[in-house]
Design an enzyme around this catalytic site. Structure first.
Site, mmCIF file in Angstrom:
data_model
loop_
_atom_site.group_PDB
_atom_site.id
_atom_site.type_symbol
_atom_site.label_atom_id
_atom_site.label_comp_id
_atom_site.label_asym_id
_atom_site.label_seq_id
_atom_site.Cartn_x
_atom_site.Cartn_y
_atom_site.Cartn_z
ATOM 1 N N HIS A 1 0.706 -1.125 0.028
ATOM 2 C CA HIS A 1 0.069 0.143 -0.046
ATOM 3 C C HIS A 1 0.992 1.241 0.058
ATOM 4 O O HIS A 1 0.550 2.351 0.627
ATOM 5 C CB HIS A 1 -0.985 -0.087 1.303
ATOM 6 C CG HIS A 1 -2.206 -0.888 1.016
ATOM 7 N ND1 HIS A 1 -3.125 -0.724 0.127
ATOM 8 C CD2 HIS A 1 -2.151 -2.380 1.396
ATOM 9 C CE1 HIS A 1 -3.853 -1.698 0.039
ATOM 10 N NE2 HIS A 1 -3.518 -2.622 0.945
ATOM 11 N N SER B 1 -12.602 -17.578 -22.769
ATOM 12 C CA SER B 1 -11.716 -18.128 -21.621
ATOM 13 C C SER B 1 -11.921 -19.545 -21.520
ATOM 14 O O SER B 1 -13.007 -20.174 -21.438
ATOM 15 C CB SER B 1 -12.141 -17.284 -20.253
ATOM 16 O OG SER B 1 -11.518 -18.104 -19.213
ATOM 17 N N GLY C 1 -8.398 -14.208 -7.463
ATOM 18 C CA GLY C 1 -8.972 -13.596 -6.300
ATOM 19 C C GLY C 1 -8.104 -13.934 -4.866
ATOM 20 O O GLY C 1 -8.264 -13.710 -3.771
ATOM 21 N N GLY D 1 -4.935 -12.296 -4.499
ATOM 22 C CA GLY D 1 -4.153 -11.330 -4.422
ATOM 23 C C GLY D 1 -2.690 -11.603 -4.941
ATOM 24 O O GLY D 1 -1.692 -11.135 -4.520
ATOM 25 N N LEU D 2 -2.705 -12.381 -5.916
ATOM 26 C CA LEU D 2 -1.243 -12.577 -6.813
ATOM 27 C C LEU D 2 -1.373 -12.008 -8.139
ATOM 28 O O LEU D 2 -0.876 -12.716 -8.871
ATOM 29 C CB LEU D 2 -1.209 -14.306 -6.612
ATOM 30 C CG LEU D 2 -0.816 -14.717 -5.243
ATOM 31 C CD1 LEU D 2 -0.607 -16.437 -5.411
ATOM 32 C CD2 LEU D 2 0.206 -14.279 -4.673
ATOM 33 N N ASP E 1 1.540 -4.110 -9.553
ATOM 34 C CA ASP E 1 1.022 -5.522 -10.018
ATOM 35 C C ASP E 1 1.524 -5.400 -11.483
ATOM 36 O O ASP E 1 2.096 -6.457 -11.865
ATOM 37 C CB ASP E 1 -0.222 -5.585 -9.753
ATOM 38 C CG ASP E 1 -0.892 -5.483 -8.091
ATOM 39 O OD1 ASP E 1 0.223 -5.537 -7.386
ATOM 40 O OD2 ASP E 1 -1.808 -5.390 -8.042
ATOM 41 N N TYR F 1 -10.363 -0.979 -0.916
ATOM 42 C CA TYR F 1 -9.175 -0.786 -1.536
ATOM 43 C C TYR F 1 -9.078 0.973 -1.886
ATOM 44 O O TYR F 1 -8.467 1.625 -1.693
ATOM 45 C CB TYR F 1 -8.882 -1.447 -2.845
ATOM 46 C CG TYR F 1 -7.521 -0.931 -3.436
ATOM 47 C CD1 TYR F 1 -6.276 -1.716 -3.046
ATOM 48 C CD2 TYR F 1 -7.188 -0.024 -4.455
ATOM 49 C CE1 TYR F 1 -5.197 -1.593 -3.434
ATOM 50 C CE2 TYR F 1 -6.110 0.521 -4.828
ATOM 51 C CZ TYR F 1 -5.119 -0.286 -4.360
ATOM 52 O OH TYR F 1 -3.685 -0.047 -4.746
HETATM 53 C C1 GLA Z 1 -3.120 -4.260 -4.784
HETATM 54 C C2 GLA Z 1 -3.007 -3.127 -5.932
HETATM 55 C C3 GLA Z 1 -1.467 -2.641 -5.890
HETATM 56 C C4 GLA Z 1 -1.078 -2.119 -4.544
HETATM 57 C C5 GLA Z 1 -1.129 -3.454 -3.640
HETATM 58 C C6 GLA Z 1 -1.036 -3.205 -2.039
HETATM 59 O O1 GLA Z 1 -2.356 -5.520 -5.165
HETATM 60 O O2 GLA Z 1 -3.371 -3.489 -7.281
HETATM 61 O O3 GLA Z 1 -1.460 -1.459 -6.742
HETATM 62 O O4 GLA Z 1 -1.688 -1.325 -4.065
HETATM 63 O O5 GLA Z 1 -2.577 -3.936 -3.594
HETATM 64 O O6 GLA Z 1 0.356 -2.905 -2.010
#
Ligand code: GLA
Length: 386
Positions: free
Chosen positions: A34, A67, A123, A125-126, A173, A222
């Site tokens: 973040h 897909s 989903g 977070g990767l 990301d 977010y």
């Molecule tokens: C998500 C967002 C990124 C970053 C992270 C937290 O993955 O896409 O831009 O802000 O959260 O670090």
């Protein structure tokens, strides 16, 4: 699936062979969470899993999206690709990227047939969505000969996420997916977009990703965090005119002026950002100096700050991290990515990996009723043509 299987499926779906196959990876962030949309440092690496895209120019004025995970081909007229479909429709990511090309003056004279398959857990977070955006941007750039560099492709992906997925994400990301390098992490200044590739040399230690499989996905929280950080900057400007980002402040400068932030939530968010930026700089120094134990301690401190000040962890991520900290052979463990659900990233000594999986997995199930999954991360390359 293998690339050969995807090619076979492409012929079955579209009746022709594909023109080309591309790949872009997901990412795991080692530290610097973040901080990206606050102009700070991040330290992610690209993973060896990601998203594959097969395409063919189809000579019509329609774009076809398919897909592997969805039974139907979606058809959108070229003239309509700049209008997002219903929120959450996966093809929005590709349309969002095409729209960014159009905004940069590129004209699509004919449509495409697309086939997509990814092996990033969705989903978690990767960055499965960044992988999809970047693979599309990389493929179109190659096909159209537009000559954008990898940083520009990352920006294209980020803007697609803002405008077609409605998440005001930072650049981390998409940058990691575009610029990743095997066995390296990317030390990125998100203000200037200057970066260094730092070798991740771990003797007898693995990067372990633990998936919460939590039902709580990152949603509106977010964009709330982005807003809260902007509020902190606005309030700090009363004593520090011209301040652009929270990450410009050293810890000492922040301590001097922090009382200008009258909103208690914004103050906590800012405290996390300022301290996390410093932790990230220090952690990279430690890694370069080969002091992995010190790196691990900063990972733990990062998690605590994300838990207490940024409030993006919750039961699932806290349980995985806190149970990991109890194990001797764990060098460090923290949540990675946006938070809430998703994954933790841990550095674990080889001889402790079995114990880690068993003990953390058992305690996690006892506390949450869910089953965690563990992967040994392989750090891979950024987007490429196959
Ligand atoms: C998500 C967002 C990124 C970053 C992270 C937290 O993955 O896409 O831009 O802000 O959260 O670090």
């Amino acid at each position: 699936m293998t690339v050969q299987e995807l090619q076979k499926l492409f012929v079955e779906v579209y009746g022709h062979q594909e023109d080309a196959v591309y790949f872009a990876p997901g990412r795991v962030n080692l530290i610097g969470e973040h901080t990206d949309y606050n102009g700070g440092f991040v330290f992610p690496c690209a993973l060896s899993f990601g998203t594959y895209l097969l395409l063919r120019r189809n000579g019509t004025k329609d774009v076809h999206f398919r897909s592997v995970n969805e039974p139907e081909v979606l058809t959108v007229a070229l003239a309509d690709v700049t209008t997002p479909l219903a929120k959450g429709t996966w093809a929005n990511y590709l349309m969002g990227v095409m729209t960014q090309f159009i905004k940069r003056g590129v004209e699509f004279t004919e449509g495409y047939d697309f086939l997509i398959w990814g092996n990033v857990p969705l989903g978690a977070g990767l960055s499965s969505s960044a992988a999809l955006e970047v693979v599309t941007a990389y493929a179109l750039n190659d096909q159209l000969g537009t000559g954008y560099d990898r940083t520009e492709l990352a920006k294209i992906g980020q803007m697609a996420e803002h405008e077609f997925a409605f998440v005001n994400c930072g650049i981390m990301d998409q940058f990691a997916s575009a610029q990743g390098r095997k066995d390296h992490a990317i030390f990125l200044n998100c203000d200037t977009l200057e970066f260094d590739l730092v070798p991740v040399v771990l003797h007898g230690i693995k990067v372990v990703i633990s998936n919460t499989h939590s039902p709580h996905k990152l949603g509106d929280e977010y964009n709330d965090r982005v807003r809260e950080c902007h509020l902190a900057v606005d309030q700090l400007r009363t004593v520090r005119p011209g301040l652009k980002n929270l990450a410009e402040l050293t810890q000492a400068e922040f301590d001097q002026i922090k009382d200008a932030i009258t909103d208690p939530i914004a103050l906590k968010r800012a405290r996390h950002v300022v301290s996390e930026v410093q932790r990230t700089v220090d952690a990279v120094d430690y890694l370069r100096a080969g002091d992995i134990e010190a790196f691990g301690k900063l990972m733990n401190a990062s998690h605590v700050s994300l838990r207490d000040d940024y409030e993006v962890t919750g039961l699932y991520l806290d349980t995985l991290a806190e149970e990991a900290w109890k194990i001797d052979g764990v060098i460090g463990s923290r949540m990675t990515g946006g938070g809430f659900g998703g994954c933790t990233v841990s550095l674990v000594k080889d001889e402790a990996i079995d114990e880690f999986k068993e003990k953390v997995g058992k305690a996690y199930t006892e506390k949450t009723g869910l089953k965690a999954d563990f992967y040994i991360a392989e750090i891979g390359d950024g987007a490429k043509k196959i």
